[in-house]
Design an enzyme around this catalytic site. Structure first.
Site, PDB file in Angstrom:
ATOM      1  N   ASP A  44       0.813  -1.217   0.000  1.00  0.00           N
ATOM      2  CA  ASP A  44       0.000   0.000   0.000  1.00  0.00           C
ATOM      3  C   ASP A  44       0.849   1.271   0.000  1.00  0.00           C
ATOM      4  OD1 ASP A  44      -0.963  -2.327   1.442  1.00  0.00           O
ATOM      5  OD2 ASP A  44      -2.824  -1.239   1.764  1.00  0.00           O
TER       6      ASP A  44
ATOM      7  N   HIS B  31     -10.323   1.306   0.417  1.00  0.00           N
ATOM      8  CA  HIS B  31     -10.367   2.747   0.131  1.00  0.00           C
ATOM      9  C   HIS B  31     -10.494   3.030  -1.371  1.00  0.00           C
ATOM     10  CE1 HIS B  31      -9.585   4.172   4.214  1.00  0.00           C
ATOM     11  NE2 HIS B  31      -8.692   3.196   4.326  1.00  0.00           N
TER      12      HIS B  31
ATOM     13  N   HIS C 185      -2.923  -4.209   3.180  1.00  0.00           N
ATOM     14  CA  HIS C 185      -3.845  -3.517   4.072  1.00  0.00           C
ATOM     15  C   HIS C 185      -3.260  -3.217   5.442  1.00  0.00           C
ATOM     16  CE1 HIS C 185      -7.589  -2.073   5.821  1.00  0.00           C
ATOM     17  NE2 HIS C 185      -7.481  -2.950   6.793  1.00  0.00           N
TER      18      HIS C 185
ATOM     19  N   GLU D  72      -3.990   2.091  -3.044  1.00  0.00           N
ATOM     20  CA  GLU D  72      -5.276   2.563  -2.539  1.00  0.00           C
ATOM     21  C   GLU D  72      -5.184   3.697  -1.522  1.00  0.00           C
ATOM     22  OE1 GLU D  72      -7.827   0.550  -0.071  1.00  0.00           O
ATOM     23  OE2 GLU D  72      -6.341   0.240   1.482  1.00  0.00           O
ATOM     24  N   ASN D  73      -4.003   3.974  -0.984  1.00  0.00           N
ATOM     25  CA  ASN D  73      -3.849   5.087  -0.031  1.00  0.00           C
ATOM     26  C   ASN D  73      -2.953   6.195  -0.585  1.00  0.00           C
ATOM     27  OD1 ASN D  73      -3.644   2.454   2.277  1.00  0.00           O
ATOM     28  ND2 ASN D  73      -5.357   3.867   2.247  1.00  0.00           N
TER      29      ASN D  73
ATOM     30  N   HIS E 130      -0.011  -2.851   6.289  1.00  0.00           N
ATOM     31  CA  HIS E 130       1.068  -1.866   6.141  1.00  0.00           C
ATOM     32  C   HIS E 130       2.392  -2.241   6.813  1.00  0.00           C
ATOM     33  CE1 HIS E 130      -1.705   1.829   5.118  1.00  0.00           C
ATOM     34  NE2 HIS E 130      -2.095   0.707   4.540  1.00  0.00           N
TER      35      HIS E 130
END
Length: 273
Positions: free
Chosen positions: A8, A68, A181, A39-40, A183
Protein backbone atom coordinates in the site's frame (compact mmCIF):
# COMPACT_ATOMS: atom_id res chain seq x y z
CA UNK A 1 9.39 -14.63 -15.09
CA UNK A 2 10.52 -11.93 -12.64
CA UNK A 3 7.73 -10.21 -10.75
CA UNK A 4 7.59 -7.53 -8.06
CA UNK A 5 4.65 -6.54 -5.91
CA UNK A 6 4.66 -3.40 -3.74
CA UNK A 7 2.40 -2.83 -0.75
CA UNK A 8 0.00 0.00 0.00
CA UNK A 9 1.36 3.40 -1.08
CA UNK A 10 0.54 5.94 1.65
CA UNK A 11 0.52 9.63 0.76
CA UNK A 12 3.31 11.77 -0.62
CA UNK A 13 6.24 9.91 1.03
CA UNK A 14 5.02 6.61 -0.38
CA UNK A 15 4.57 8.08 -3.83
CA UNK A 16 8.00 9.65 -3.69
CA UNK A 17 9.62 6.37 -2.64
CA UNK A 18 8.02 4.45 -5.52
CA UNK A 19 8.82 7.12 -8.11
CA UNK A 20 12.42 7.35 -6.89
CA UNK A 21 13.27 3.68 -6.55
CA UNK A 22 11.05 1.70 -8.91
CA UNK A 23 12.54 2.69 -12.30
CA UNK A 24 16.09 1.74 -11.29
CA UNK A 25 14.98 -1.41 -9.48
CA UNK A 26 12.96 -2.56 -12.48
CA UNK A 27 16.03 -2.24 -14.68
CA UNK A 28 18.39 -3.73 -12.08
CA UNK A 29 16.27 -6.85 -11.48
CA UNK A 30 15.01 -7.03 -15.08
CA UNK A 31 11.45 -7.21 -13.85
CA UNK A 32 8.89 -8.50 -16.31
CA UNK A 33 5.82 -7.35 -14.39
CA UNK A 34 5.20 -4.96 -11.50
CA UNK A 35 2.06 -4.57 -9.36
CA UNK A 36 1.57 -1.71 -6.89
CA UNK A 37 -1.24 -1.48 -4.36
CA UNK A 38 -2.12 2.21 -4.63
CA UNK A 39 -5.28 2.56 -2.54
CA UNK A 40 -3.85 5.09 -0.03
CA UNK A 41 -1.83 7.14 -2.50
CA UNK A 42 -3.90 10.32 -2.55
CA UNK A 43 -3.31 11.89 0.85
CA UNK A 44 -3.75 8.49 2.48
CA UNK A 45 -7.22 7.96 1.00
CA UNK A 46 -7.80 6.52 -2.45
CA UNK A 47 -6.19 7.10 -5.84
CA UNK A 48 -6.44 9.75 -8.56
CA UNK A 49 -5.84 9.38 -12.27
CA UNK A 50 -2.87 11.76 -12.14
CA UNK A 51 -1.15 9.69 -9.43
CA UNK A 52 -1.92 6.47 -11.28
CA UNK A 53 -0.27 7.85 -14.41
CA UNK A 54 2.84 8.71 -12.38
CA UNK A 55 3.06 5.10 -11.21
CA UNK A 56 2.59 3.74 -14.72
CA UNK A 57 5.32 6.10 -15.92
CA UNK A 58 7.67 4.80 -13.22
CA UNK A 59 7.21 1.19 -14.34
CA UNK A 60 4.06 -0.20 -12.72
CA UNK A 61 2.11 -2.53 -14.99
CA UNK A 62 -0.94 -2.91 -12.75
CA UNK A 63 -2.38 -1.02 -9.77
CA UNK A 64 -4.64 -2.60 -7.16
CA UNK A 65 -6.96 -0.93 -4.68
CA UNK A 66 -8.84 -2.15 -1.58
CA UNK A 67 -11.31 -0.86 1.00
CA UNK A 68 -10.37 2.75 0.13
CA UNK A 69 -11.01 2.18 -3.58
CA UNK A 70 -13.66 4.88 -3.89
CA UNK A 71 -12.36 7.50 -1.44
CA UNK A 72 -11.52 9.65 -4.47
CA UNK A 73 -14.75 9.76 -6.43
CA UNK A 74 -12.98 10.07 -9.77
CA UNK A 75 -11.74 6.50 -9.34
CA UNK A 76 -15.26 5.22 -10.06
CA UNK A 77 -15.11 6.54 -13.61
CA UNK A 78 -11.37 6.25 -14.19
CA UNK A 79 -11.37 2.51 -13.42
CA UNK A 80 -13.93 1.89 -16.15
CA UNK A 81 -11.50 3.06 -18.85
CA UNK A 82 -8.23 1.87 -17.31
CA UNK A 83 -7.81 -1.93 -17.38
CA UNK A 84 -4.53 -1.67 -15.49
CA UNK A 85 -6.46 -0.62 -12.35
CA UNK A 86 -8.22 -3.31 -10.29
CA UNK A 87 -10.58 -3.16 -7.30
CA UNK A 88 -11.68 -6.04 -5.05
CA UNK A 89 -13.50 -8.59 -7.19
CA UNK A 90 -15.87 -9.79 -4.46
CA UNK A 91 -18.28 -6.88 -4.12
CA UNK A 92 -21.93 -7.88 -3.71
CA UNK A 93 -23.46 -7.76 -7.19
CA UNK A 94 -19.90 -7.38 -8.48
CA UNK A 95 -21.13 -7.02 -12.06
CA UNK A 96 -22.61 -3.66 -11.04
CA UNK A 97 -19.43 -2.37 -9.40
CA UNK A 98 -17.21 -0.10 -11.51
CA UNK A 99 -14.20 -1.76 -13.12
CA UNK A 100 -12.91 -5.28 -12.60
CA UNK A 101 -11.23 -7.28 -9.88
CA UNK A 102 -9.23 -9.61 -12.11
CA UNK A 103 -7.54 -9.27 -15.47
CA UNK A 104 -5.14 -11.16 -17.74
CA UNK A 105 -2.32 -8.95 -19.04
CA UNK A 106 -0.22 -9.71 -22.13
CA UNK A 107 3.52 -8.98 -22.01
CA UNK A 108 5.36 -7.79 -25.14
CA UNK A 109 6.92 -11.26 -25.51
CA UNK A 110 3.50 -12.95 -25.49
CA UNK A 111 3.53 -14.29 -21.95
CA UNK A 112 0.41 -13.60 -19.90
CA UNK A 113 0.09 -12.50 -16.28
CA UNK A 114 -3.14 -12.74 -14.35
CA UNK A 115 -3.77 -10.37 -11.43
CA UNK A 116 -6.59 -10.97 -8.96
CA UNK A 117 -7.57 -8.78 -6.04
CA UNK A 118 -9.83 -9.95 -3.25
CA UNK A 119 -10.87 -8.23 -0.04
CA UNK A 120 -11.28 -10.20 3.15
CA UNK A 121 -14.08 -9.86 5.69
CA UNK A 122 -12.57 -10.49 9.14
CA UNK A 123 -12.33 -7.21 11.13
CA UNK A 124 -12.94 -5.16 7.97
CA UNK A 125 -15.30 -2.16 7.88
CA UNK A 126 -17.03 -3.56 4.80
CA UNK A 127 -18.57 -7.01 4.42
CA UNK A 128 -18.18 -8.35 0.91
CA UNK A 129 -19.13 -11.72 -0.52
CA UNK A 130 -17.00 -14.79 0.16
CA UNK A 131 -13.51 -13.97 -1.19
CA UNK A 132 -12.55 -17.64 -1.48
CA UNK A 133 -15.39 -18.41 -3.86
CA UNK A 134 -14.68 -15.27 -5.89
CA UNK A 135 -10.98 -16.12 -6.21
CA UNK A 136 -11.86 -19.69 -7.22
CA UNK A 137 -13.92 -18.38 -10.11
CA UNK A 138 -11.13 -16.03 -11.23
CA UNK A 139 -8.50 -18.79 -11.04
CA UNK A 140 -10.74 -21.13 -13.02
CA UNK A 141 -11.01 -18.50 -15.75
CA UNK A 142 -7.22 -18.30 -16.26
CA UNK A 143 -5.62 -21.65 -15.28
CA UNK A 144 -1.97 -21.33 -14.32
CA UNK A 145 0.37 -22.93 -16.82
CA UNK A 146 -2.36 -23.15 -19.46
CA UNK A 147 -3.95 -19.73 -19.95
CA UNK A 148 -1.75 -17.69 -17.60
CA UNK A 149 2.03 -17.93 -17.35
CA UNK A 150 1.90 -16.32 -13.88
CA UNK A 151 -0.88 -15.32 -11.50
CA UNK A 152 -0.69 -12.81 -8.64
CA UNK A 153 -3.35 -12.67 -5.92
CA UNK A 154 -3.54 -9.53 -3.75
CA UNK A 155 -5.44 -10.48 -0.57
CA UNK A 156 -6.45 -7.18 1.01
CA UNK A 157 -7.55 -7.73 4.59
CA UNK A 158 -6.86 -7.24 8.28
CA UNK A 159 -6.53 -10.75 9.72
CA UNK A 160 -3.31 -12.66 9.18
CA UNK A 161 -5.28 -15.90 9.46
CA UNK A 162 -7.53 -14.94 6.55
CA UNK A 163 -4.50 -14.06 4.42
CA UNK A 164 -2.76 -17.33 5.29
CA UNK A 165 -5.91 -19.29 4.52
CA UNK A 166 -6.09 -17.67 1.09
CA UNK A 167 -2.45 -18.57 0.46
CA UNK A 168 -3.09 -22.24 1.18
CA UNK A 169 -6.38 -22.15 -0.73
CA UNK A 170 -4.56 -20.95 -3.86
CA UNK A 171 -1.45 -23.12 -3.40
CA UNK A 172 -0.50 -24.69 -6.70
CA UNK A 173 -2.93 -22.50 -8.65
CA UNK A 174 -1.21 -19.10 -8.31
CA UNK A 175 2.38 -17.90 -8.57
CA UNK A 176 2.09 -15.47 -5.64
CA UNK A 177 -0.43 -14.77 -2.91
CA UNK A 178 0.50 -11.62 -1.00
CA UNK A 179 -1.34 -9.68 1.66
CA UNK A 180 -1.96 -5.95 1.79
CA UNK A 181 -3.85 -3.52 4.07
CA UNK A 182 -1.97 -3.85 7.39
CA UNK A 183 1.07 -1.87 6.14
CA UNK A 184 3.74 -3.81 8.08
CA UNK A 185 6.07 -6.17 6.15
CA UNK A 186 5.96 -9.69 7.56
CA UNK A 187 9.00 -11.96 7.84
CA UNK A 188 7.31 -15.03 6.38
CA UNK A 189 8.23 -14.98 2.69
CA UNK A 190 8.10 -18.64 1.63
CA UNK A 191 7.09 -21.05 -1.08
CA UNK A 192 4.12 -23.16 -0.02
CA UNK A 193 3.88 -26.93 -0.39
CA UNK A 194 2.48 -26.91 -3.93
CA UNK A 195 4.66 -24.13 -5.31
CA UNK A 196 2.89 -20.82 -4.62
CA UNK A 197 5.00 -17.98 -3.21
CA UNK A 198 3.47 -16.35 -0.14
CA UNK A 199 3.89 -13.37 2.19
CA UNK A 200 1.29 -12.36 4.76
CA UNK A 201 1.84 -8.64 4.14
CA UNK A 202 4.11 -6.87 1.69
CA UNK A 203 4.25 -3.78 3.92
CA UNK A 204 3.60 -0.23 2.83
CA UNK A 205 5.36 2.34 0.75
CA UNK A 206 5.40 5.27 3.16
CA UNK A 207 6.95 6.87 6.23
CA UNK A 208 7.51 4.30 8.99
CA UNK A 209 8.03 7.03 11.61
CA UNK A 210 4.26 6.90 11.98
CA UNK A 211 1.32 4.72 12.92
CA UNK A 212 0.87 2.61 9.78
CA UNK A 213 1.74 5.62 7.65
CA UNK A 214 -0.30 8.25 9.48
CA UNK A 215 0.95 11.02 11.74
CA UNK A 216 1.58 9.70 15.22
CA UNK A 217 -0.11 12.24 17.48
CA UNK A 218 -3.64 11.88 16.16
CA UNK A 219 -3.45 8.09 16.44
CA UNK A 220 -2.02 8.31 19.95
CA UNK A 221 -4.76 10.73 21.04
CA UNK A 222 -7.48 8.40 19.79
CA UNK A 223 -5.94 5.34 21.46
CA UNK A 224 -5.34 7.14 24.76
CA UNK A 225 -8.60 9.10 25.06
CA UNK A 226 -10.99 6.94 22.97
CA UNK A 227 -12.31 10.23 21.58
CA UNK A 228 -12.51 11.25 17.93
CA UNK A 229 -9.72 13.54 16.85
CA UNK A 230 -8.66 15.35 13.76
CA UNK A 231 -8.81 13.60 10.41
CA UNK A 232 -5.89 11.24 9.88
CA UNK A 233 -3.07 12.73 7.82
CA UNK A 234 -0.11 10.85 6.29
CA UNK A 235 3.24 11.18 8.04
CA UNK A 236 5.59 13.25 5.89
CA UNK A 237 9.07 11.89 6.60
CA UNK A 238 11.22 9.84 4.25
CA UNK A 239 9.34 6.92 2.73
CA UNK A 240 10.37 3.28 2.50
CA UNK A 241 9.34 1.25 -0.55
CA UNK A 242 8.33 -2.22 0.63
CA UNK A 243 7.45 -5.16 -1.53
CA UNK A 244 8.03 -8.71 -2.63
CA UNK A 245 10.16 -10.18 -5.42
CA UNK A 246 9.24 -13.49 -7.04
CA UNK A 247 10.78 -15.59 -9.79
CA UNK A 248 8.57 -18.14 -11.50
CA UNK A 249 9.02 -21.20 -13.73
CA UNK A 250 7.77 -20.35 -17.22
CA UNK A 251 6.70 -23.96 -17.76
CA UNK A 252 4.44 -24.24 -14.72
CA UNK A 253 3.98 -20.68 -13.50
CA UNK A 254 4.90 -21.77 -9.98
CA UNK A 255 7.41 -19.96 -7.81
CA UNK A 256 11.12 -20.69 -7.77
CA UNK A 257 12.12 -17.87 -5.41
CA UNK A 258 10.64 -15.19 -3.17
CA UNK A 259 12.47 -12.38 -1.39
CA UNK A 260 11.37 -9.19 0.41
CA UNK A 261 12.22 -5.74 -0.93
CA UNK A 262 12.86 -2.68 1.26
CA UNK A 263 14.42 0.52 -0.07
CA UNK A 264 14.84 3.98 1.46
CA UNK A 265 13.49 5.50 4.64
CA UNK A 266 13.86 4.05 8.14
CA UNK A 267 13.72 0.29 7.59
CA UNK A 268 16.80 -1.82 6.95
CA UNK A 269 17.40 -2.14 3.22
CA UNK A 270 16.98 -5.46 1.47
CA UNK A 271 17.19 -5.90 -2.29
CA UNK A 272 17.43 -9.29 -4.03
CA UNK A 273 20.86 -9.98 -5.45
Amino acid sequence: MKIAFFGDVVGKPGRAAVLEHLPGLKARLRLDFVVVNAENSAGGFGLTESIANDFFGAGADCLTLGDHAWDQREAMTYIQREPRLLRPLNYPLAANAPGKGAHLYALPDGRRVGVIQAQGNVFMRQTLVNPFEAVDAALDSMPLGAVADAIIVDMHCEATSEKMAMGHHCDGRASLVVGTHTHVPTADTMILENGTAYQTDAGMCGDYDSVIGMQKQNSLTRFITQLPGERYQPALGDGTMCGTYVETDDKTGLALRIEPIRMGGRLSEQVPA
